[in-house]
Design an enzyme around this catalytic site. Sequence first.
Site, PDB file in Angstrom:
ATOM      1  NE  ARG A  45      37.025  58.930  19.071  1.00  0.00           N
ATOM      2  CZ  ARG A  45      35.840  57.904  19.593  1.00  0.00           C
ATOM      3  NH1 ARG A  45      34.922  58.542  19.975  1.00  0.00           N
ATOM      4  NH2 ARG A  45      36.044  56.716  19.386  1.00  0.00           N
ATOM      5  CE  LYS A  54      27.471  52.960   5.813  1.00  0.00           C
ATOM      6  NZ  LYS A  54      28.863  53.155   6.491  1.00  0.00           N
ATOM      7  CD  GLU A 112      38.876  58.076  16.808  1.00  0.00           C
ATOM      8  OE1 GLU A 112      37.903  58.285  15.809  1.00  0.00           O
ATOM      9  OE2 GLU A 112      38.695  57.017  17.564  1.00  0.00           O
TER      10      GLU A 112
END
Length: 583
Positions: free
Chosen positions: A360, A247, A332
């Site tokens: 969500r 990353k 979530e």
Amino acid sequence: MTENILSQVSTPTDVKSLSVGELERLAEEIRQLVLTKVSKHGGHLGPNLASVEFTLAFHYVFDSPRDKIVWDVSHQSYPHKIVTGRKHGFIDEENYDSVTGYSNQHESEHDFFTVGHTSTSVSLATGLAKARDLNGAGGNVIAVIGDGSLSGGMAFEGLNNGAVLGSNLIVLVNDNEMSIAENQGGLYKNLRLLRETNGTAEENMFKAIGFDYRYVEAGNDMATMIAAFEAIKDIDHPIVLHVHTEKGHGYEPATTNKEAFHWHSPFDLATGKSPAGSGTPSYASVMMDYLEAKVQQDDRVVAINAAIPGALGLGGFRSKHPDKYFDVGIAEAHSIAFASAMASQGMKPIVFHSSTFIQRTYDQISHDLCINNNPAVIVIKGATISGSDVTHLGVFDIAMMSNIPNLVYLAPTSQEELTAMMEWALAQDQHPVAVRLPEQAVINRPQTQFDFSLNTYEQLHAGSKVAIIGLGSFLSLGEKVQESLNAKGIDATLINPRFITGIDKDMLNQLKANHDVVITLEDGILDGGFGEKISRYYGADSMKVLNYGAIKEFTDSVPKAELYRRYRLEPELIVADILALLK
């Protein structure tokens, strides 16, 4: 002088004509282009720097759009956009906003979905693959999903169903050892084991589900990625290609501080530093100060969030109180059920969510939290009319949450009111409570009285003829409307409703005596919203009601000022409507 390779590339066909050496040079040019744009404009950085090589390798080996690539979240699709006819959105500052930050099928035939939320790519790709098979068509279907996105429940649902497809489906797991923040959960032990054994470990969760499996250690090496794709092109069964990338690859500040550079506001490219902030307190910082004080007073208080501590201001609390902080990953729905269960046992969980992601959790709020009526607290940030892209709008929370039984949804208007509401929410044990953080500069209202009898509004000024009910952050708009009306000789009543989920029938009945018009102001959509509750209450009466808020629509990067004009959320427009109605 070395020739610029990017000037030769406008379509995936152009990528195919390059040598490996030229592709490597192109990768560096693209990486620099992404860095330049994000440093000036803001955007997702770390994910895109990690994906450059496998993106170019995909377009070198496969034949887009016949071969279809589905990007999970799609916040790592900048390199893909650059080589599929949209590099103008990265080269010229004047065109930076001409392409979206996510995949968009309306921009290019090489995109198939508008996606900005996570863990969906495998399900979408499985659907594309099944449609291909039923239509008797050909081509490869590739789902790109990051290791962080694997923590979302829908990723498991997609993998579970994709594994038994029985035809071509390639799932590229882009493993850069990071979610937005650090990965959370047990599955990452297996990913680490697979990395450490170069993919040879007998314990392999992808094989256990039913996928074929291959591992690529050097995911940021062009030749390696080309060979990996060539080996599996046109495969006749589902396979996971587990690719290890870095990353932020190629930019030292982003590899050193991966969490901060996942998404970044404009910064100095040479140093990686952002301009100094204003130092102005926000409601998020007020909330963090309150949380810090509260956790020291009550050891039952804990904080829960789903993978975005930085966006919610939880970084400092995480460092100070690791035993009171729970990052559940990109899960979530789990965060709500987890909090409900903790609250049932006497704990005081505070779940922090962004408004765009709270949708969500709808079933868990309704079923696991509110049916059981457990007194967990949810703090919601980013609930506002904004110029955000279509996938990250925060205006739907009121309509969604205010109609769930048992839930008390509160709208503070000031620093003092926020603190008082949190105190009440944590002290009571009769209801689950949500608190909607205002999206404006912090306001102090030390004179406000806090009577938290359920569903009681606060009348800030008693007038006549017109009553203004300003919800949460829009109370300030209500004050401006009141001032404008006063200048025209109308002494309007001003009301702070505080409760999004309930009606103060006594106060609304009292208004009938000497008011002709009631207006409601809310920072959310009107359909199913707060104002409709007031209109419905007065439905059988002669009281005229005007509701102001957003219309029900998906907007995509429309400036906030333009939306306010469209929705008539400007004092002079509201006053004009009131005067016309009074006539």
